[in-house]
Scaffold this motif. Sequence first.
Motif, mmCIF file in Angstrom:
data_model
loop_
_atom_site.group_PDB
_atom_site.id
_atom_site.type_symbol
_atom_site.label_atom_id
_atom_site.label_comp_id
_atom_site.label_asym_id
_atom_site.label_seq_id
_atom_site.Cartn_x
_atom_site.Cartn_y
_atom_site.Cartn_z
ATOM 1 N N ALA A 361 0.826 -1.213 0.000
ATOM 2 C CA ALA A 361 0.000 0.000 0.000
ATOM 3 C C ALA A 361 0.859 1.262 0.000
ATOM 4 O O ALA A 361 0.589 2.211 -0.746
ATOM 5 C CB ALA A 361 -0.927 -0.012 1.219
ATOM 6 N N VAL A 362 1.912 1.280 0.829
ATOM 7 C CA VAL A 362 2.788 2.448 0.882
ATOM 8 C C VAL A 362 3.523 2.617 -0.436
ATOM 9 O O VAL A 362 3.666 3.734 -0.954
ATOM 10 C CB VAL A 362 3.788 2.304 2.052
ATOM 11 C CG1 VAL A 362 4.861 3.386 1.983
ATOM 12 C CG2 VAL A 362 3.058 2.377 3.383
ATOM 13 N N ALA A 363 4.006 1.514 -1.013
ATOM 14 C CA ALA A 363 4.710 1.592 -2.288
ATOM 15 C C ALA A 363 3.801 2.126 -3.385
ATOM 16 O O ALA A 363 4.230 2.922 -4.241
ATOM 17 C CB ALA A 363 5.250 0.220 -2.670
ATOM 18 N N ASP A 364 2.537 1.731 -3.369
ATOM 19 C CA ASP A 364 1.574 2.215 -4.367
ATOM 20 C C ASP A 364 1.312 3.709 -4.176
ATOM 21 O O ASP A 364 1.200 4.461 -5.155
ATOM 22 C CB ASP A 364 0.287 1.413 -4.268
ATOM 23 C CG ASP A 364 -0.712 1.811 -5.342
ATOM 24 O OD1 ASP A 364 -0.406 1.608 -6.539
ATOM 25 O OD2 ASP A 364 -1.796 2.336 -4.985
ATOM 26 N N GLN A 365 1.202 4.150 -2.916
ATOM 27 C CA GLN A 365 0.966 5.578 -2.647
ATOM 28 C C GLN A 365 2.127 6.443 -3.132
ATOM 29 O O GLN A 365 1.922 7.535 -3.657
ATOM 30 C CB GLN A 365 0.752 5.793 -1.149
ATOM 31 C CG GLN A 365 -0.508 5.156 -0.594
ATOM 32 C CD GLN A 365 -0.535 5.180 0.929
ATOM 33 O OE1 GLN A 365 0.333 5.771 1.566
ATOM 34 N NE2 GLN A 365 -1.526 4.526 1.512
ATOM 35 N N LEU A 366 3.349 5.961 -2.955
ATOM 36 C CA LEU A 366 4.537 6.728 -3.318
ATOM 37 C C LEU A 366 4.970 6.499 -4.755
ATOM 38 O O LEU A 366 5.902 7.158 -5.236
ATOM 39 C CB LEU A 366 5.696 6.371 -2.374
ATOM 40 C CG LEU A 366 5.462 6.656 -0.892
ATOM 41 C CD1 LEU A 366 6.644 6.173 -0.067
ATOM 42 C CD2 LEU A 366 5.236 8.145 -0.662
ATOM 43 N N GLY A 367 4.313 5.578 -5.441
ATOM 44 C CA GLY A 367 4.685 5.295 -6.823
ATOM 45 C C GLY A 367 6.019 4.600 -6.942
ATOM 46 O O GLY A 367 6.797 4.873 -7.876
ATOM 47 N N ILE A 368 6.330 3.694 -6.017
ATOM 48 C CA ILE A 368 7.602 2.973 -6.012
ATOM 49 C C ILE A 368 7.362 1.537 -6.454
ATOM 50 O O ILE A 368 6.482 0.855 -5.916
ATOM 51 C CB ILE A 368 8.229 2.969 -4.605
ATOM 52 C CG1 ILE A 368 8.419 4.401 -4.094
ATOM 53 C CG2 ILE A 368 9.568 2.251 -4.605
ATOM 54 C CD1 ILE A 368 8.906 4.481 -2.685
ATOM 55 N N ASP A 369 8.131 1.074 -7.431
ATOM 56 C CA ASP A 369 7.972 -0.314 -7.859
ATOM 57 C C ASP A 369 8.837 -1.230 -6.993
ATOM 58 O O ASP A 369 9.497 -0.785 -6.051
ATOM 59 C CB ASP A 369 8.303 -0.472 -9.343
ATOM 60 C CG ASP A 369 9.761 -0.149 -9.660
ATOM 61 O OD1 ASP A 369 10.574 -0.061 -8.727
ATOM 62 O OD2 ASP A 369 10.086 0.012 -10.851
ATOM 63 N N GLU A 370 8.860 -2.527 -7.339
ATOM 64 C CA GLU A 370 9.588 -3.494 -6.510
ATOM 65 C C GLU A 370 11.099 -3.281 -6.549
ATOM 66 O O GLU A 370 11.837 -3.814 -5.702
ATOM 67 C CB GLU A 370 9.267 -4.918 -6.952
ATOM 68 C CG GLU A 370 9.699 -5.288 -8.357
ATOM 69 C CD GLU A 370 8.707 -4.830 -9.412
ATOM 70 O OE1 GLU A 370 8.926 -5.128 -10.602
ATOM 71 O OE2 GLU A 370 7.712 -4.174 -9.034
ATOM 72 N N ASN A 371 11.611 -2.485 -7.514
ATOM 73 C CA ASN A 371 13.043 -2.187 -7.597
ATOM 74 C C ASN A 371 13.399 -0.830 -7.006
ATOM 75 O O ASN A 371 14.538 -0.381 -7.111
ATOM 76 C CB ASN A 371 13.503 -2.239 -9.061
ATOM 77 C CG ASN A 371 13.372 -3.633 -9.645
ATOM 78 O OD1 ASN A 371 13.727 -4.611 -9.004
ATOM 79 N ND2 ASN A 371 12.846 -3.717 -10.865
ATOM 80 N N GLY A 372 12.420 -0.166 -6.402
ATOM 81 C CA GLY A 372 12.683 1.109 -5.749
ATOM 82 C C GLY A 372 12.690 2.312 -6.663
ATOM 83 O O GLY A 372 13.146 3.393 -6.277
ATOM 84 N N ILE A 373 12.194 2.170 -7.875
ATOM 85 C CA ILE A 373 12.200 3.273 -8.834
ATOM 86 C C ILE A 373 10.881 4.044 -8.735
ATOM 87 O O ILE A 373 9.802 3.450 -8.769
ATOM 88 C CB ILE A 373 12.409 2.750 -10.266
ATOM 89 C CG1 ILE A 373 13.709 1.959 -10.343
ATOM 90 C CG2 ILE A 373 12.421 3.895 -11.261
ATOM 91 C CD1 ILE A 373 14.922 2.749 -9.905
ATOM 92 N N THR A 374 10.981 5.371 -8.629
ATOM 93 C CA THR A 374 9.811 6.233 -8.519
ATOM 94 C C THR A 374 9.570 6.955 -9.849
ATOM 95 O O THR A 374 10.372 6.893 -10.780
ATOM 96 C CB THR A 374 10.003 7.268 -7.410
ATOM 97 O OG1 THR A 374 11.065 8.167 -7.792
ATOM 98 C CG2 THR A 374 10.374 6.596 -6.094
ATOM 99 N N ARG A 375 8.449 7.669 -9.889
ATOM 100 C CA ARG A 375 8.137 8.452 -11.083
ATOM 101 C C ARG A 375 9.189 9.539 -11.321
ATOM 102 O O ARG A 375 9.530 9.853 -12.471
ATOM 103 C CB ARG A 375 6.749 9.076 -10.931
ATOM 104 C CG ARG A 375 5.613 8.066 -11.075
ATOM 105 C CD ARG A 375 4.262 8.755 -11.034
ATOM 106 N NE ARG A 375 3.956 9.253 -9.698
ATOM 107 C CZ ARG A 375 3.311 8.549 -8.774
ATOM 108 N NH1 ARG A 375 2.902 7.317 -9.047
ATOM 109 N NH2 ARG A 375 3.050 9.062 -7.595
ATOM 110 N N LYS A 376 9.725 10.117 -10.255
ATOM 111 C CA LYS A 376 10.759 11.150 -10.403
ATOM 112 C C LYS A 376 12.043 10.560 -10.994
ATOM 113 O O LYS A 376 12.706 11.196 -11.822
ATOM 114 C CB LYS A 376 11.045 11.801 -9.052
ATOM 115 C CG LYS A 376 9.882 12.646 -8.529
ATOM 116 C CD LYS A 376 10.245 13.330 -7.229
ATOM 117 C CE LYS A 376 9.103 14.220 -6.754
ATOM 118 N NZ LYS A 376 9.422 14.921 -5.480
#
Length: 456
Positions: A361-376
């Motif tokens: 849930a937290v990863a989805d809120q922050l936009g983080i995939d399973e490899n730790g990559i965000t939208r930024k």
Amino acid sequence: EPHRGSQARQVARRHRRSAYVARCRRSTRRLSRPALPARIRPSRLDDPCLIRDNPALNQGESNMRPFLSLAFGRNYQKEIKRASSPLVSAGTTALKIVRPIISNADLISKIDRNNPACPFYGLVSQDNAINQLLPILAAAWQKEDRAVDGSLLFTGPPSTGKTRFAKIVASDLGLGTPFAETDGNQIETTEDIFNLCVACLSENGNETKQTGTRNGKKIFKFAPMVLFIDEFQNLTKDTMNSILKALESSDRTLYTADAVIDFRNVLLIAATTERGDIIKKQRAMDSRFEKIEFESYNYDQVARIVQLYHKDWTYDEAKAIAQRSVSISREALTLAVKVDRQLKFMRLTNAKTTRVQAIAAVADQLGIDENGITRKHLIILTALAKSEKGLGYNQMCASLKCSPEELKQFVMPGLLLETVDRPAWIRWSGQRAYITEDGMNEAIKRNLISQEVEVA
């Protein structure tokens, strides 16, 4: 009779003074004994590589002041004011105070990493850096002034504990030695270094005074301190040329436009993520430092750090956080706090919610995939993949619409970091960032750009 009474009082005063001096010496010897076992606790979020807190490390000169007052009487404060520093002799009127030399038995305790007396007791990883630093510190511990020969250069990826290690060195060497911290981007000339050191010493009660003149320039001598310059590769070429003499063991003099500074009491610790850029700007600069290599954390080490802060987490849960933080310990600890908060919130409506579900849930809120990559991360990666000449800080900030501090602290480390689990996707050269071959392959795999784009 009045004369005899006055003489008796003088004798009694001398006896009292002798007793005070003896008490001072006994107390000083007690300060050199091994520290009591450290109180183990997790450190703050800004100290992710540290898992112990030893309050005895900072005991020293501050505890000696009452005994000095007893030993030297009412003139103690006057003597301190006349001296440029209470810790070092700076002329005939200065009060010379030396630290007790560590005995061989205490020295053996301090170099044993399993002993709480060791300054690196309880640290996670960085065995190579610790093994390089211990002989340097051991040599300093056996001197009265605790001086380190030469200057230190901490090299390695970001978020590997370089700043924290510099603070540990300052704390252990100086027993309260002033610690000045700055960034290579904030230094334009040697005047900036001079002003920073003067301000730091002033805050710690050490006034920097003029000791003479040379060729019309004022001469100053700094009290013992540690100067830490992060991102040293971002210094301009002119600034590097100006501080070369300050790093010469036979010179140790820093020149500004209108002053000459005796730099012998200053331990310079520089940190860089791009040692090659230093060599490009000033080849002689690299040979002036004692190089200390830092290594990136892997998933296993970051998972262990998370478990130290969160005792009820399983290893698999901690490793999931490590993967989503790209092996950056500071990011992993921040995510773990958010996961615990999210778990409590989700259990208000469903008591059977697991921590794995809270992590998702937290990863989805922050936009983080399973490899730790965000939208930024993806925005910067896309912009670099489409740029043949690389991008500077201002251009990347414009792409993300964020401040340089946010870009440096929260976005760039995830792209620059190279671990055994994942290669670096970008690299720095001078003042610009470029995409690496691995970064280009990742951008292609994620369909961020066309495959015809070449690596810059």
